[in-house]
Design an enzyme around this catalytic site. Structure first.
Site, mmCIF file in Angstrom:
data_model
loop_
_atom_site.group_PDB
_atom_site.id
_atom_site.type_symbol
_atom_site.label_atom_id
_atom_site.label_comp_id
_atom_site.label_asym_id
_atom_site.label_seq_id
_atom_site.Cartn_x
_atom_site.Cartn_y
_atom_site.Cartn_z
ATOM 1 N N ASP A 125 -81.193 -64.087 -35.742
ATOM 2 C CA ASP A 125 -80.407 -65.391 -35.119
ATOM 3 C C ASP A 125 -81.476 -65.837 -34.312
ATOM 4 O O ASP A 125 -81.819 -65.488 -33.808
ATOM 5 C CB ASP A 125 -78.883 -64.593 -34.377
ATOM 6 C CG ASP A 125 -78.994 -63.521 -33.723
ATOM 7 O OD1 ASP A 125 -80.500 -62.768 -33.506
ATOM 8 O OD2 ASP A 125 -78.508 -62.935 -32.043
ATOM 9 N N GLU A 126 -80.204 -66.384 -33.607
ATOM 10 C CA GLU A 126 -81.551 -67.404 -32.047
ATOM 11 C C GLU A 126 -82.877 -67.557 -32.311
ATOM 12 O O GLU A 126 -83.776 -67.126 -31.487
ATOM 13 C CB GLU A 126 -80.601 -66.946 -31.034
ATOM 14 C CG GLU A 126 -78.923 -67.249 -31.038
ATOM 15 C CD GLU A 126 -78.955 -66.823 -29.665
ATOM 16 O OE1 GLU A 126 -77.421 -67.409 -29.206
ATOM 17 O OE2 GLU A 126 -79.178 -65.882 -28.825
#
Length: 443
Positions: free
Chosen positions: A143-144
């Site tokens: 993620d991210e």
């Protein structure tokens, strides 16, 4: 008719940078089980006992096998979460690893073009899997992944016609997935979905990860957009992703510095997720929901709400999932399981009750004393009441004492530096100035 299976309820245990003491972890596992959890999503980060060349990643180690034994005794499956692309701050902060960053000023994102970076991640996965005998599922994070495509090697890669940052992301994830499936063919692979949200079905179909990963959609907001989330799930399903997960939150997602969770906010988040699941079942196979409880927004940020003050919120959220609503029955059941009427968690470790009372105060030191006898007016005039300063000191001492029963000294000190010292430091400074000037303590 397709039978709708009940959602598997997996509680996120975030050990990022400041794990609870082992005895308290054991208590928490028992507590999670009693509250209705089916499994644990454990994010070890720098608390895992890495060995060999990875030993520098280890801040301190946890008795991994003992934790698994307690979880197994409660019928709870453990799913390790190992970041493999973004949020690798705990790795890339070390000087020997600086060259593996995508860009120098982004500590969390791995350069996807360097073989040594890929080997590093594979070795992390290998050590984690080997220390989890009989492991069936693994969460690879992803993620991210900030600043992806901004590194020099990425810019060269993207210069070729038709290449995109989306393909760059998927290429790295596909390599990780291929390695895992080669080493452990039976392994279920879960990943966060946010980097795929803007991708088309065709891009996903061509990625090489469809059929091998199960996306976990995360949204921690109380006003989660049900229709938009359903559409996202349907897109993943149409791209060939048959099994999916949801991710909610019971703490650690309101703001980076929040220290007391809003139970209603988190219950509302779960009520929205129930609407989503109800809209897609039984057509889509929602495997379960990870109830996240972030300890920090990332490895380098301050502590969010600590676990003792998060337990009432967790109890309410789990019972909301079990009952399908936060009904009076769900609320009473949560209170009953915690052992108190006010949803303050005595039943999940008796010492937690007193700790909660001190830790959750916004300034930690009693606002009555701070605002009543140590206001800006008092500070500007160097006025202090010795009796009240003694009360503030006493509370500060209790905070440390209670926290040290649940957390390492370093975590207690971090919390005190963040929440207690801003009150006590100027107070002691004023007292020193008063003593030095031989002025009256009380006007």
């Amino acid at each position: 008719n397709k039978v709708v299976k009940p959602l598997e309820k997996v509680v996120h245990l975030d050990l990022k940078g400041a794990p609870p003491k082992v005895e308290y972890i054991f208590q928490l596992i028992e507590c999670f089980s009693r509250l209705g959890a089916d499994g644990l999503l454990v994010e070890y980060e720098d608390m895992f006992p890495y060995e060999g060349e990875l030993k520098l990643l280890q801040a301190t180690s946890q008795p991994i096998l003992a934790i698994q034994k307690v979880a197994k005794s409660k019928g709870m499956e453990i799913i390790p979460l190992v970041q493999t692309f973004g949020h690798l701050e705990f790795v890339l902060k070390h000087r020997p690893m600086w060259s593996l960053r995508e860009v120098s000023n982004c500590v969390g994102t791995l350069n996807p073009h360097k073989e040594e970076g890929f080997k590093l991640v594979m070795e992390m996965l290998r050590q984690v899997v080997e220390l989890h005998p009989g492991l069936n599922a693994l969460h690879i994070g992803a993620d991210e992944v900030y600043m992806l495509g901004e590194g020099e090697l990425s810019k060269l890669w993207l210069a070729s016609s038709g290449r995109t940052v989306e393909q760059l992301f998927l290429s790295h994830v596909a390599s990780i997935v291929k390695y895992i499936k080669k080493e452990w063919p039976h392994m279920t692979i879960i990943m966060w979905d946010d980097m795929m949200r803007g991708m088309s079905q065709d891009t996903l179909k061509a990625s090489g990860i469809v059929g091998f990963v199960q996306p976990m959609l995360w949204d921690y907001t109380p006003n989660l957009d049900v229709d938009k989330t359903v559409s996202l799930l349907e897109k993943y399903y149409s791209a060939g992703m048959q099994d999916m997960w949801a991710a909610s939150s019971f703490k650690g997602s309101t703001s980076v510095y929040t220290n007391v969770p809003s139970t209603q906010r988190h219950v509302d988040n779960h009520l929205q997720w129930l609407k989503v699941v109800g809209s897609v079942s039984p057509v889509l196979n929602m495997r379960g929901i990870a109830i996240t409880g972030w300890q920090r927004y990332d490895h380098l940020s301050v502590l969010c709400e600590l676990m003792p003050v998060g337990l009432p919120s967790l109890a309410a959220c789990l019972q909301t999932l079990i009952h399908g609503q936060f009904s009076p029955e769900a609320k009473n059941k949560a209170s009953e399981m915690l052992g108190v009427s006010s949803l303050i968690g005595k039943g999940c470790g008796r010492r937690s009750t007193r700790a909660i009372g001190y830790i959750q105060l916004k300034s930690v030191c009693d606002p009555r004393y701070v605002r009543g006898w140590f206001s800006p007016y008092h500070r500007s005039r160097r006025m202090a009441n010795p009796f009240i300063t003694g009360q503030i000191q006493s509370q500060a001492d209790v905070v440390r004492e209670e926290m040290c029963h649940l957390y390492p000294d370093s975590t207690a000190q971090e919390w005190i530096d963040e929440h207690v010292s801003p009150v006590t430091a100027p107070l002691w400074r004023i007292l020193d100035e008063i003593a030095a000037c031989a002025t009256e303590i009380v006007p």
